[in-house]
Design an enzyme around this catalytic site. Structure first.
Site: not given
Length: 248
Positions: A70, A72, A83, A206
């Site tokens: 999801d 930041y 990202f 991740h």
């Protein structure tokens, strides 16, 4: 985000039908009610343009999908691209690990160059890299706060639409939330196996420092970027220039 206002969140024309169908669905209406109620209670929600990835990267141009969790959840970070954060923003640790992985990949042309403070991944999106999270909004300082509220139905449909493409696409699935889509991709491939070459599915933890080096699928050393370019060169003759954020 100050209001639930998808009419002000433009998308590329070939994504519009999918988006409209989701917004009109029961899941879409429930999501709208949830976000509206959270805003009315004073929640700070990011980003202001949840659909920006679908504006920058049309379905017809998708060659790579980078799937995250999801957005930041810090002020000034989320911009609707997984990202990526705006230029001149402090680099998040996950993005730093992504750029380090590009540096260390010995099969990339620019391997070994040093990272600089460029944080926007817009150049990737403009080359056909869909920077998609499984959930498209989040509340300030509360990661995964909008998980399970309906976004997953929409991102499932996005992944399904891409998996139906005739040309091979590279799917980079980073983390458990992203990897939850693998059965969906494989089921579409099974249905259309006779029509085209298979997509390439790459899985890793991740890139967060909490999980990047962990087994069984460490992100560190995964080689995803050169593997993607190998497939793209083979099928369309054109690689992705991953050098954003790197000294040239």
């Amino acid at each position: 985000m100050s209001a639930w206002a998808p009419q002000h969140w433009p998308v590329s024309a070939d994504w519009q039908t999918l988006v409209d169908r989701f917004l009109a669905s029961e899941s879409g209406r429930q999501l709208a009610q949830f976000i509206t109620s959270r805003l009315e209670r004073g929640a700070v929600i990011y980003p202001t343009q949840p659909f920006w990835a679908l504006e920058l990267t049309p379905l017809s141009q998708v060659r790579v999908v980078i799937l995250g969790q999801d957005p930041y959840h810090g002020e000034g970070q989320a911009q609707g691209l997984a990202f990526s954060v705006p230029s001149n923003t402090k680099m998040p640790p996950s993005l730093r690990n992504i750029l380090k992985e590009i540096e260390r990949d010995p099969l990339l042309e620019r391997a070994g160059t040093a990272a600089k403070n460029e944080t926007s991944l817009v150049p990737w999106a403009q080359q056909g890299v869909l920077l998609l999270n499984t959930v498209l909004t989040v509340e300030e300082a509360q990661p995964a706060s909008h998980a399970g509220q309906g976004w997953e139905h929409m991102t499932d449909e996005i992944v399904r639409a891409i998996a139906k493409k005739d040309t091979p696409v590279v799917f980079m699935l980073w983390g458990k939330h992203a990897q939850s889509k693998i059965n969906l991709i494989q089921s579409v491939q099974a249905e259309q196996k006779s029509k085209r070459n298979p997509h390439l599915i790459l899985m890793a933890n991740h890139p967060s420092p909490l999980s990047a080096a962990r087994k069984p699928h460490p992100f560190v050393g995964c080689g995803h970027f050169s593997a993607a370019n190998e497939l793209l060169i083979k099928n369309c003759g054109k690689a992705i220039d991953w050098s954003v954020g790197l000294n040239k």
